[in-house]
Design an enzyme around this catalytic site. Structure first.
Site, mmCIF file in Angstrom:
data_model
loop_
_atom_site.group_PDB
_atom_site.id
_atom_site.type_symbol
_atom_site.label_atom_id
_atom_site.label_comp_id
_atom_site.label_asym_id
_atom_site.label_seq_id
_atom_site.Cartn_x
_atom_site.Cartn_y
_atom_site.Cartn_z
ATOM 1 N N GLU A 82 5.096 11.201 35.027
ATOM 2 C CA GLU A 82 3.821 11.907 34.948
ATOM 3 C C GLU A 82 2.797 11.374 35.938
ATOM 4 O OE1 GLU A 82 2.305 11.633 30.963
ATOM 5 O OE2 GLU A 82 4.306 11.927 30.120
ATOM 6 N N CYS B 58 9.038 2.056 30.150
ATOM 7 C CA CYS B 58 8.330 0.784 30.295
ATOM 8 C C CYS B 58 8.864 -0.198 29.260
ATOM 9 C CB CYS B 58 6.830 0.994 30.088
ATOM 10 S SG CYS B 58 5.845 -0.510 30.317
ATOM 11 N N CYS C 225 3.789 -2.339 24.421
ATOM 12 C CA CYS C 225 2.474 -2.314 23.770
ATOM 13 C C CYS C 225 2.547 -1.315 22.611
ATOM 14 C CB CYS C 225 1.394 -1.901 24.762
ATOM 15 S SG CYS C 225 1.266 -3.028 26.167
ATOM 16 N N CYS D 1 0.997 2.316 22.760
ATOM 17 C CA CYS D 1 1.226 3.112 23.978
ATOM 18 C C CYS D 1 2.461 3.993 23.844
ATOM 19 C CB CYS D 1 1.375 2.195 25.178
ATOM 20 S SG CYS D 1 1.707 3.078 26.713
ATOM 21 N N GLY E 117 4.700 2.922 33.091
ATOM 22 C CA GLY E 117 5.310 1.769 33.746
ATOM 23 C C GLY E 117 4.357 0.605 33.947
ATOM 24 N N SER F 242 -5.191 -5.167 31.427
ATOM 25 C CA SER F 242 -5.245 -4.571 30.096
ATOM 26 C C SER F 242 -5.369 -5.698 29.086
ATOM 27 C CB SER F 242 -3.969 -3.761 29.831
ATOM 28 O OG SER F 242 -3.926 -2.680 30.733
ATOM 29 N N ASN G 123 -6.761 7.173 23.046
ATOM 30 C CA ASN G 123 -6.248 8.535 23.039
ATOM 31 C C ASN G 123 -5.163 8.591 21.970
ATOM 32 O OD1 ASN G 123 -5.670 11.143 24.031
ATOM 33 N ND2 ASN G 123 -6.039 10.440 26.124
ATOM 34 N N CYS H 236 -0.947 7.871 28.813
ATOM 35 C CA CYS H 236 0.335 7.539 29.436
ATOM 36 C C CYS H 236 1.515 7.986 28.594
ATOM 37 C CB CYS H 236 0.504 6.042 29.567
ATOM 38 S SG CYS H 236 -0.820 5.239 30.350
#
Ligand code: SAH
Length: 340
Positions: free
Chosen positions: A89, A109, A113, A116, A156, A211, A287, A330
Site C-alpha cells: 500500500e 512486518c 506492534c 498495528c 514494513g 515510534s 486509527n 498501515c
C-alpha cells in the site's frame, strides 16, 4: 532480471563503464526515466540503438500495477500488485505545503506492534529498491502530480530493509533522478538501535522519526515487541547521540490509545523522558481497526495530553487525521481487500 528503477546512478555509470562506454549515458537514461518519464527503452530517443538494445537485454522497465484505489478528502490510498502476487500500500496526502506520499518498505512486518494492522501479516520479504521507487512513479502518473514530501511509514520496518532503503533514497534524492530533497524525506522506525547507530553516519539530511508510543518500559513493552530487545535505556541514549552527531531534530511519534498511554501522568513522564532532547512529539489519533481491540483516545484526552507536554516545554503537534473512511492506517487496505 533487474528492474531499471532499482539501479542507482553510480551503478548505471559502472554498467556503462564496464561496457567501455561513457558515464554520461547513465545521466541520459536517468533523464528519460525520471524527467521525461518514458516507460519503454525504445522511447529513449537520443541513445544509440545498441545502448537501447543492451538495456532491454539487461533490465526490465515496468511500472507498478494499481489494483485499486480509494479516495477521501485530500487523501488517496493505493493498493499495488507486485510481480510475485504480493500486495502493498501507499497513501497520498494533500497538505497545504505540498503532496506527501507514505510508502511501504516490506511485504508484511515482523516488528509485532500490537496495535498495528500491518503486522498481522508477518514479513514475507523486503521490498526491492525498484518497488519503492515505483510507488512514487505510479502515484505521480496516476494523479498527474509531483510528490514533494515522502514518509517511509507504510507497511514494513524501513530499518529491517536498510540497504535497499538507502539505495532507494539515493535514486529519488539525486538531482538527476526524482530530485526529492533529503529534508523532505522521513524514515520512521520502531527503534532498531543498531540501525539508528548506522544511520547517524549517513551523510544525507534525511529526517528520522521514532515510534515511541509510551513514556516507560512497562507500557511500551506491553504494546511493542521491539521494546523487549531495545528498551528505553538503550533507545533514548542512542537518540541523544543521534541528535548530537547529526545536529538534527528528531520526531517522536506517539499514538494516543485510550486508557493505555494517554493519561496526564503519562504525559508528565514523557516530558521527563524527553527533557533536553532536540525533538518534537507528534501525537497521532489512533486509527481504529476492526481486528484490534485498542480504541482511540477522546479528543478531550488528547488535548489534555497536548497541554501537559506544552506546559512542560515539549514541542508538540497533533497529527491531522486523514482517511479513516479509506482505511488509511498501515496495512488496513490490504487486509480488508484480502477478506473481501
Ligand atoms: N515500522 C515503522 C514504520 C511503519 S509504521 C515504525 O514503526 O515507525 C508508521 C507509523 O504508524 C508508526 O508510528 C506506527 O506505530 C503507526 N501506526 C500503526 N498502526 C496505526 C494505527 N492503526 N493508527 C495510527 N498509527 C498507526
Amino acid at each position: 532480471m533487474k528492474n531499471i528503477y532499482g539501479v542507482t546512478i553510480k551503478e548505471l555509470e559502472d554498467y556503462f563503464t564496464a561496457k567501455g562506454e561513457g558515464k554520461f549515458k547513465a545521466t541520459q537514461v536517468f533523464e528519460w526515466l525520471y524527467k521525461k518519464r518514458i516507460t519503454s527503452f525504445s522511447n529513449m530517443r537520443n541513445v544509440s540503438k545498441k545502448t537501447m538494445q543492451d538495456l532491454a537485454n539487461d533490465f526490465v522497465i515496468e511500472p507498478l500495477e494499481i489494483i485499486t484505489k480509494k479516495s477521501d478528502v485530500d487523501v488517496v490510498k493505493y493498493l499495488f500488485h507486485l510481480s510475485d502476487d504480493n500486495k502493498i500500500e501507499a497513501v497520498l496526502m494533500k497538505h497545504d505545503y505540498g503532496n506527501s506520499l507514505c510508502i511501504s518498505t516490506q511485504v508484511g512486518c515482523n516488528m509485532g506492534c500490537h496495535f498495528c494492522e500491518s503486522g498481522r501479516l508477518k514479513k514475507v520479504r523486503n521490498l526491492e529498491v525498484s518497488e519503492m521507487v515505483r510507488q512514487i512513479l505510479a502515484v505521480e502518473a496516476d494523479l498527474n502530480i509531483r510528490i514533494s514530501h515522502l514518509v517511509l511509514m507504510g507497511i514494513g520496518e524501513p530499518f529491517d530493509n536498510y540497504d535497499n532503503v538507502i539505495s532507494f533514497i539515493d535514486i529519488i534524492n539525486t538531482p538527476k533522478g526524482l530530485d526529492l530533497g533529503s529534508r523532505h524525506i522521513t524514515i520512521s522506525t520502531c527503534g532498531i538501535v543498531p540501525k539508528i547507530e548506522t544511520f547517524m553516519k549517513y551523510d544525507k539530511q534525511v529526517n528520522l522519526a521514532i515510534s515511541l508510543h509510551a513514556p516507560n518500559n512497562e507500557i511500551r513493552s506491553s504494546i511493542m515487541e521491539i521494546n523487549k530487545a531495545y528498551p528505553l535505556e538503550k533507545l533514548i541514549p542512542t537518540i541523544k547521540k543521534y541528535v548530537e552527531v547529526t545536529k538534527r531534530r528528531v520526531t517522536f511519534e506517539y499514538i494516543m490509545l485510550k486508557g493505555v498511554n494517554d493519561s496526564v501522568q503519562d504525559a508528565n513522564e514523557l516530558s521527563d523522558l524527553l527533557r533536553g532532547i532536540n525533538c518534537y512529539v507528534n501525537l497521532i489519533p489512533y486509527n481504529e481497526t476492526s481486528h484490534i481491540e485498542y480504541k482511540k483516545s477522546s479528543q478531550e484526552q488528547i488535548m489534555k495530553f497536548f497541554d501537559t507536554l506544552k506546559k512542560r516545554g515539549i514541542n508538540v503537534t497533533i497529527r491531522r487525521e486523514f482517511g479513516s473512511k479509506v482505511n488509511a492506517a498501515c496495512g488496513q487496505l490490504r487486509s480488508n481487500y484480502e477478506e473481501a
